[in-house]
Design an enzyme around this catalytic site. Sequence first.
Site, mmCIF file in Angstrom:
data_model
loop_
_atom_site.group_PDB
_atom_site.id
_atom_site.type_symbol
_atom_site.label_atom_id
_atom_site.label_comp_id
_atom_site.label_asym_id
_atom_site.label_seq_id
_atom_site.Cartn_x
_atom_site.Cartn_y
_atom_site.Cartn_z
ATOM 1 N N LYS A 1 -18.773 24.262 -26.942
ATOM 2 C CA LYS A 1 -18.283 22.860 -26.803
ATOM 3 C C LYS A 1 -19.586 21.926 -27.268
ATOM 4 O O LYS A 1 -20.559 22.365 -26.717
ATOM 5 C CB LYS A 1 -17.598 22.382 -25.513
ATOM 6 C CG LYS A 1 -16.583 21.160 -26.027
ATOM 7 C CD LYS A 1 -15.437 21.923 -26.314
ATOM 8 C CE LYS A 1 -14.181 20.656 -26.585
ATOM 9 N NZ LYS A 1 -13.015 21.417 -26.856
ATOM 10 N N GLY B 1 -1.467 9.531 -23.997
ATOM 11 C CA GLY B 1 -2.561 9.757 -24.843
ATOM 12 C C GLY B 1 -1.896 9.973 -26.015
ATOM 13 O O GLY B 1 -1.184 10.784 -26.318
ATOM 14 N N TYR B 2 -2.297 9.097 -27.151
ATOM 15 C CA TYR B 2 -1.626 8.721 -28.354
ATOM 16 C C TYR B 2 -2.587 9.113 -29.777
ATOM 17 O O TYR B 2 -2.813 8.345 -30.446
ATOM 18 C CB TYR B 2 -0.841 7.476 -28.640
ATOM 19 C CG TYR B 2 0.317 7.569 -29.389
ATOM 20 C CD1 TYR B 2 1.413 8.520 -29.093
ATOM 21 C CD2 TYR B 2 0.561 6.962 -30.590
ATOM 22 C CE1 TYR B 2 2.606 8.649 -29.879
ATOM 23 C CE2 TYR B 2 1.672 6.752 -31.324
ATOM 24 C CZ TYR B 2 2.694 7.770 -30.882
ATOM 25 O OH TYR B 2 3.755 7.893 -31.846
ATOM 26 N N GLY B 3 -3.403 10.147 -29.517
ATOM 27 C CA GLY B 3 -4.435 10.449 -30.438
ATOM 28 C C GLY B 3 -3.859 11.574 -31.311
ATOM 29 O O GLY B 3 -2.593 11.624 -31.532
ATOM 30 N N ASN B 4 -4.780 12.665 -31.975
ATOM 31 C CA ASN B 4 -4.123 13.503 -32.650
ATOM 32 C C ASN B 4 -3.064 14.244 -32.093
ATOM 33 O O ASN B 4 -2.017 14.594 -32.662
ATOM 34 C CB ASN B 4 -5.376 14.352 -33.162
ATOM 35 C CG ASN B 4 -4.873 15.743 -34.001
ATOM 36 O OD1 ASN B 4 -4.593 16.519 -33.420
ATOM 37 N ND2 ASN B 4 -5.045 15.528 -35.330
ATOM 38 N N ALA B 5 -3.301 14.776 -30.825
ATOM 39 C CA ALA B 5 -2.467 15.730 -30.234
ATOM 40 C C ALA B 5 -1.078 15.061 -29.751
ATOM 41 O O ALA B 5 -0.020 15.252 -30.162
ATOM 42 C CB ALA B 5 -2.894 16.389 -28.944
ATOM 43 N N GLY B 6 -1.344 13.717 -29.210
ATOM 44 C CA GLY B 6 -0.267 12.961 -28.836
ATOM 45 C C GLY B 6 0.699 12.449 -29.760
ATOM 46 O O GLY B 6 2.103 12.837 -29.782
HETATM 47 N N1 GLU Z 1 -11.231 21.024 -29.818
HETATM 48 C C1 GLU Z 1 -10.227 21.706 -30.006
HETATM 49 C C2 GLU Z 1 -9.725 22.352 -28.413
HETATM 50 O O1 GLU Z 1 -10.265 22.101 -27.739
HETATM 51 C C3 GLU Z 1 -10.062 22.643 -31.150
HETATM 52 C C4 GLU Z 1 -11.280 23.599 -30.960
HETATM 53 C C5 GLU Z 1 -11.524 24.420 -32.353
HETATM 54 O O2 GLU Z 1 -10.695 24.300 -33.364
HETATM 55 O O3 GLU Z 1 -12.659 24.985 -32.477
HETATM 56 O O4 GLU Z 1 -9.347 23.331 -28.555
#
Ligand code: GLU
Length: 416
Positions: free
Chosen positions: A106, A218-223
């Site tokens: 990360k 949370g209303y970003g990409n995932a939300g």
């Molecule tokens: N950031 C995303 C996660 O937390 C995707 C990570 C990725 O695609 O490498 O799973």
Amino acid sequence: MSETLNPFAIAQAQLDEAAEVLQLDPDMHTFLRQPMREFHFTIPVRMDDGSVRTFNGFRVQYNDARGPGKGGIRFHWEETIDTVRALAAWMTWKTAVVDIPLGGAKGGVIVDPRSLTPTELERLCRGYMRNIVRYVGITQDVPAPDVYTNPQIMAWMMDEYEVLMGHHEPGVITGKPLELGGSQGRGDATARGGIYTLREAAKVLGMDLRGKTGAIQGYGNAGTFAHQLAEDLLGMKIVAVSDSRGGIINRDGLDYEATFAHKQNTGAVANFPGTEAISNEELLELDVDVLFPSALENVITEKNAPDIKAKISAELANGPTTPEADDILYDRGVYVIPDFLCNAGGVTVSYFEMVQNGYQYYWSEEMVHDRLDQKMTKAFYDVHKMAEAKNVNNRIAAYLVAVERVAQAVRLRGWV
Ligand code: GLU
């Protein structure tokens, strides 16, 4: 003593609990409790007014026994090295639980990207890549988007990498725009994978999700994609959503298209006509069938866990629930689909993107969805069966599945 909210201490405590159930060899346990390597660096960025601001960046490669490191880069004003360590650990367990041949990593930068102009942001992205260029690549470590990073940011970073290395290597980073080697289906993959696991959870609980209610924190990409797909694929009714500026509720349901358009136009969900205001804290405690924590860490703690009324918590965020809260939810019979299972769709389609980049031949969206479904469904049942067999909560079950896979790779390599 009050509960710790340090994400890395939490990640280690979760591993400790799993290690005990697994009776993991103490030497292996010690090795898996720490990142294998980490990079801390400064990124000087020339601002548009001619001044220079220095940002702090990190990349943590937690474990690469099963394959190259994999994990997003987060831009956040409250980023800390311990948050990045925890997220890198969770990536290690995430790639293992969906059984893709990758490790966990990360990255992060302490920055509020909303305070930068597009040209300043581009220089920051290129500066970030310059710092890690020798340590990433398709055989080492492959970054991706995360909180406040997006396909454009991936494109700048990929370009910087390729310019410095002198060759094309689109698989160095995933979540790219389609025009530069991105995959079909990567945009909504995190939410879609979570929706597939929710569909299976409902089956094992004997619950029909059609017409059932949901709330999204949370209303970003995932939300946002969770809102769309909960409606389209499961026939659910999302009654409340929130972002960092607050939330909205309408008991009759919030139409996805209209809510999303309002967020796009105004930058926030607040003040959407026909809704009432609600705080993030209130949203979490709503009487709904499914709660989607889809923002950041530590939103469900020992303080509010006794008041969570949802039957299922589908964790699209990383680390939304503390260990103390996990125990409370488990005792109260809330079915938690744990983060590194529920949100593994993103990295799974990132892996598909790397595969497609490797042979420069691209799949249809339908093929991506099918293969994602297979991976998520298999992972869901691996975890569900483990939870039943060992009589543990789903998070510990997910750890048991993942840690055993990583430990086996470490053993076979002869590291421990
Ligand atoms: N950031 C995303 C996660 O937390 C995707 C990570 C990725 O695609 O490498 O799973």
